[in-house]
Design an enzyme around this catalytic site. Structure first.
Site, PDB file in Angstrom:
ATOM      1  N   HIS A 101      22.616 -14.340  -5.787  1.00 29.88           N
ATOM      2  CA  HIS A 101      21.413 -15.193  -5.842  1.00 29.88           C
ATOM      3  C   HIS A 101      20.441 -14.855  -4.700  1.00 29.88           C
ATOM      4  O   HIS A 101      19.657 -15.697  -4.281  1.00 29.88           O
ATOM      5  CB  HIS A 101      21.759 -16.685  -5.769  1.00 29.88           C
ATOM      6  CG  HIS A 101      22.863 -17.105  -6.685  1.00 29.88           C
ATOM      7  ND1 HIS A 101      22.642 -17.626  -7.942  1.00 29.88           N
ATOM      8  CD2 HIS A 101      24.210 -17.042  -6.538  1.00 29.88           C
ATOM      9  CE1 HIS A 101      23.802 -17.898  -8.524  1.00 29.88           C
ATOM     10  NE2 HIS A 101      24.775 -17.541  -7.696  1.00 29.88           N
ATOM     11  N   SER A 132      -1.831   0.303   5.753  1.00 27.67           N
ATOM     12  CA  SER A 132      -2.880  -0.484   5.112  1.00 27.67           C
ATOM     13  C   SER A 132      -4.219  -0.050   5.677  1.00 27.67           C
ATOM     14  O   SER A 132      -4.312   0.338   6.851  1.00 27.67           O
ATOM     15  CB  SER A 132      -2.637  -1.970   5.403  1.00 27.67           C
ATOM     16  OG  SER A 132      -3.855  -2.675   5.319  1.00 27.67           O
ATOM     17  N   LYS A 172       0.879  -2.550   9.166  1.00 25.28           N
ATOM     18  CA  LYS A 172       1.581  -2.426   7.883  1.00 25.28           C
ATOM     19  C   LYS A 172       2.149  -1.028   7.645  1.00 25.28           C
ATOM     20  O   LYS A 172       1.553  -0.032   7.964  1.00 25.28           O
ATOM     21  CB  LYS A 172       0.624  -2.744   6.718  1.00 25.28           C
ATOM     22  CG  LYS A 172       0.162  -4.166   6.654  1.00 25.28           C
ATOM     23  CD  LYS A 172       1.213  -5.132   6.125  1.00 25.28           C
ATOM     24  CE  LYS A 172       1.521  -4.965   4.660  1.00 25.28           C
ATOM     25  NZ  LYS A 172       0.418  -5.389   3.801  1.00 25.28           N
ATOM     26  N   GLU A 192       7.523   1.128  -4.679  1.00 30.01           N
ATOM     27  CA  GLU A 192       6.767   0.202  -5.542  1.00 30.01           C
ATOM     28  C   GLU A 192       6.240   0.901  -6.792  1.00 30.01           C
ATOM     29  O   GLU A 192       6.311   0.355  -7.899  1.00 30.01           O
ATOM     30  CB  GLU A 192       5.584  -0.388  -4.758  1.00 30.01           C
ATOM     31  CG  GLU A 192       6.006  -1.357  -3.678  1.00 30.01           C
ATOM     32  CD  GLU A 192       4.800  -1.786  -2.855  1.00 30.01           C
ATOM     33  OE1 GLU A 192       4.342  -2.921  -3.018  1.00 30.01           O
ATOM     34  OE2 GLU A 192       4.308  -0.970  -2.048  1.00 30.01           O
TER      35      GLU A 192
END
Ligand code: ARG
Length: 463
Positions: free
Chosen positions: A155, A276, A282, A289
């Site tokens: 979970h 970024s 970042k 992704e």
């Protein structure tokens, strides 16, 4: 290759022009089956000569022309509705009208099905090989981390400590099944439809088994109508790709989570991340992704083909021309994803300290306490309850389970003795799980041995 797909020498009679020419043509997409068509043509011509259907001299000239067509390449093909027609035209251009004998005792319907199967065999073999490479990389990284402990989750909540090797070897199992699925799909791909003709078989004395052996397929079709309309093999391959994409996507999701500072379990190699444009801190896991994102199109390709097939009456229908793009797209996508994943995994930096520290949050040793009590004769349900009480107490005091005192623990269960602290140790918890398939180091080493043996059998490079 001419921009004008219509007006070929072969079919000038019926497809000379009209606004739908471009729409009807698959010539550009067919570049992927150019090689396949040449192989299929050669197999058919050799069979025709062997069976005395075409004079050996003419067959020889056709084979010579096919060699020339091959050297010139797909781009040099004359106009045509598709690659089959264009190659035939190119052969006739070289040999003269006798070149038209190449199409004796066949149709483009058995021809295109054979081409698709030929292409798919090559692509499945490549894909299977890349899954071997992926297993190899996973096993290599896992071998370095048989004793690296980290939280295991259910979970997505901290559950029990596991080794990083065990976690990675779970993926090695998935990629082994993907490899098996490629091999299994291959059995149904390597069935030659040559000799089925348009749909009803042929009056010529063809030898389909011989044609099959010429394209390197162990079997030939049993029913001509099935042979020209069956695309199950392509759907199976697309499903195999979809499942492998799903495995890759799950692994990407792990990498994305692990790279998040909240976890901090991996540092991404720069080559697979980007910064970024406005937030200097970042480091985005873009490769993972994008790969996760590609899963959608690989699933889509499977659904696309299944949907194309669902309403088709026997036998060949032109809708089947739509079988190619999904298959080529999944192949291209999976080739890229599988090899990028293998490269990225090999370069991930695992932050083992952060993994170890993460164990201190979430009472991942609560099961150990319950097991400890069971070993001392307490029924499991009662032990589970007692461990729960200990967790509640530790939570209230904002400490870990092993920071409770012996007397506190004994108030919860009098069976508890001083050796409980050994049992609560995370490394101990992992190292005790040596039953087959468990996360203990001996079990993990046995798993690694099994992967090594598999790699040796399936062509792993460092096996
Ligand atoms: N380009 C066609 C395809 O991909 C080849 C078969 C054409 N057959 C036909 N009867 N029109 O399916």
């Amino acid at each position: 290759m001419s921009d004008d797909p219509g007006g070929s020498a072969v079919r000038r009679d019926r497809f000379s022009g009209g606004p739908a020419r471009g729409f009807l043509s698959s010539l550009a997409d067919d570049a992927r089956i150019f090689e396949a068509d040449l192989a299929v043509d050669r197999a058919h011509v050799v069979m025709l000569a062997e069976q005395g259907i075409v004079e050996p001299g003419v067959a020889g000239e056709i084979l010579g022309a096919l060699d020339e067509v091959e050297s010139a390449g797909h781009e040099a093909l004359p106009a045509g509705e598709d690659v089959h027609e264009a190659i035939e035209t190119a052969v006739i251009e070289r040999v003269g009208e006798e070149g038209g004998r190449m199409h004796t005792a066949r149709s483009r319907n058995d021809e295109v099905a054979a081409c698709l199967r030929w292409r798919l065999r090559e692509d499945l073999l490549d894909a299977a090989e890349t899954t071997v490479r992926l297993r190899e990389v996973l096993a290599g990284v896992a071998a370095e981390h048989t004793e690296t402990v980290m939280p295991g989750y259910t979970h997505l909540q901290p559950a029990q400590p596991v080794s990083l090797a065990q976690h990675l070897l779970a993926y090695a199992q998935m990629f082994m099944r993907d490899h098996e699925r490629c091999a299994d799909a291959l059995k149904r791909v390597q069935v030659s439809p040559l000799g089925a003709g348009a749909l009803a078989g042929t009056t010529f004395p063809v030898e389909p088994k011989f044609s099959a052996s010429q394209v390197g397929f162990p079997e030939s079709f049993a029913n001509s109508m099935d042979a020209v309309s069956d695309r199950d093999f392509a759907a199976e391959a697309l499903f195999t790709a979809a499942l492998a994409a799903m495995h890759l996507s799950r692994l990407c999701e792990e990498i994305i989570l692990w790279a998040n500072p909240g976890f901090g379990f991996v540092t991404l190699p720069d080559a697979f991340a980007t910064g970024s444009s406005i937030m200097p801190q970042k480091k985005n896991p873009d490769a993972a992704e994008i790969m996760r994102g590609k899963t959608g199109r690989v699933y889509g390709n499977l659904v696309s083909l299944l949907t194309t097939l669902k309403g088709l009456p026997l036998t060949y229908n032109r809708d089947l021309q739509e079988d190619k793009e999904p298959f080529f797209d999944s192949d291209r996508t999976m080739r890229a994803c599988l090899s990028i994943m293998a490269a990225m995994l090999g370069e991930l930096e695992f932050e083992t300290e952060a993994m170890r520290e993460a164990l201190s949050e979430g009472f991942l040793n609560a099961t150990e306490l319950a097991d400890y009590l069971v070993a001392r004769g307490m029924p499991f349900r009662e032990a589970h309850h007692a461990a729960g009480q200990a967790v509640a107490l530790a939570e209230a005091r904002d400490v870990e389970l092993d920071e409770l005192s012996l007397s506190d623990l004994q108030k919860i269960a009098e069976e508890i003795e001083d050796d409980v602290f050994d049992a609560l140790d995370y490394e101990t918890a992992v190292s005790r799980r040596n039953a087959p398939g468990g996360t203990g180091p001996r079990s993990v080493v046995a798993q690694l041995d099994a992967v090594g043996a598999w790699l040796a059998k399936n062509g792993g490079q460092n096996a």
